[in-house]
Design a protein around this motif. Structure first.
Motif: not given
Length: 383
Positions: A9-20
């Motif tokens: 998923t899009d990680f530019r504005l991380p909304r969960d631990g994986g994206a972070l």
């Protein structure tokens, strides 16, 4: 070094631990001088592609990925089949050259045939273990059977990764040890580098200076079934005991996309906060944070984030996987509902100092924890 990176998923504005974690991986690699081209299976906005993509090349790329999806026969893998990402990769290949590829998450190993090698896989969890844990705690025979099937299919996929990956990184030594057992027979026949690159914490929490309230907070993706089960367990099995001892205490369930069953947990002492801009104000102002997971894998970023704010944490054993060494230093581990409630009451009435809690995670800032991932990429992809 030019690297392709494949993620969910899009990680530019991380909304969960994986994206972070993905966001930090990209940042640290870029800081080390590498050029990272990211391709996202489910982008939050349109992922631009060239309007001229050779039809045969695109068909063949889709067939290669679909062959891996069907061979795995896992629903949790199939959901990440993305024709739009495949099109983006095929469109970019004629004009860009990469030294290698980093694949975030084991489920995305289905793309291995259409990305440039060598390949490094960054394991956010041992997904098969997570499903095994969920199978033990799931309600209803149908969910348990589905979880057992998924666990076996994911274990097959994960063990097969040593056949093509040059390196695999793990978020804890425990995960690496579990993987060694899972893939032992294949590891004996293949040369693949295994390394630990732990999850970390950002500077934001360490800078928090807000006022504490008699709140208990659980921060999570509240639409994901293991977190739904955790929130339900916390409210139905634990919370009444806490309120009986500390009547003014409030429980805050904070996170994205709360499931209707989570919203129904709301009461005079239980609040649900959906899709907040930042969880730090909730975590930082709470007297204690929780990780009441009954099924888990990897390491909980939210535990470390809470501790960076100086907020102590009460967690189940599964919630604290890979962080057991922090127990006694701002982290309490309890599995029985009564013991969990007692630990929460103790923290609400007499918690350790913020400095004590923060000191336990001072060595876990992202720039330090991801050093081994950068080193592994330099060694195995820079060829």
């Amino acid at each position: 070094m030019a690297l392709m990176l494949i993620t969910k998923t899009d990680f530019r504005l991380p909304r969960d631990g994986g994206a972070l974690r993905t966001s930090e991986v990209v940042r640290v690699l870029s800081s080390a001088g590498h050029s990272v081209s990211a391709f996202v299976a489910k982008p939050s906005s349109h992922q631009g592609t060239s309007s001229r993509v050779a039809g045969f090349a695109l068909i063949m790329a889709n067939l290669k990925v679909l062959r891996r999806v069907l061979g795995c026969a896992s629903l949790t893998v199939a959901k990440w089949y993305s024709p739009s990402m495949i099109k983006s990769i095929v469109a970019a290949r004629p004009t860009q050259k990469w030294n290698g590829t980093i694949i975030e998450y084991s489920q995305l190993a289905i793309y291995r045939d259409i990305v440039p090698g060598p390949v490094l896989i960054d394991m956010h969890n041992i997904e098969s273990e997570l499903m095994r844990n969920y199978q033990k705690s799931a309600s209803g025979w149908l969910r348990r059977m589905a979880a057992l099937w998924e666990s076996r299919r994911l274990a097959r996929l994960e063990s097969s990764m040593v056949n093509f990956a040059s390196a695999i990184t793990f978020v804890s030594q425990r995960d690496l040890d579990v993987f060694r057992i899972l893939a032992k027979s294949k590891l004996d026949r293949n040369e693949v580098q295994l390394a630990v690159a732990p999850n970390g914490v950002a500077e934001e929490g360490f800078r928090w200076t807000g006022t504490r309230q008699p709140n208990v907070v659980f921060v999570a993706h509240l639409g994901w079934q293991p977190n739904i089960d955790a929130a339900t367990w916390l409210v139905e099995k634990v919370w009444a005991q806490v309120v009986a001892a500390v009547p003014h205490a409030r429980l805050q369930l904070v996170g994205r996309s709360p499931h209707p069953s989570v919203l129904r947990l709301t009461s005079d002492t239980v609040q649900v906060f959906a899709d907040v801009e930042s969880v730090i104000p909730f975590t930082g102002s709470a007297a204690v944070a929780t990780a009441p997971l009954l099924a888990s894998g990897g390491t909980r970023l939210k535990i470390m984030e809470a501790m960076s704010c100086g907020t102590p944490v009460v967690s189940t054993s599964l919630g604290a996987l890979g962080l057991e060494s922090k127990a006694g230093h701002g982290l309490v581990i309890a599995d029985d509902p009564g013991d969990f409630a007692k630990a929460l009451v103790d923290m609400l009435t007499s918690s350790p100092s913020e400095d004590t809690v923060r000191s336990a995670v001072l060595d876990m800032k992202w720039d330090s924890t991801l050093t081994s991932l950068v080193d592994t990429a330099n060694e195995k992809l820079g060829v």
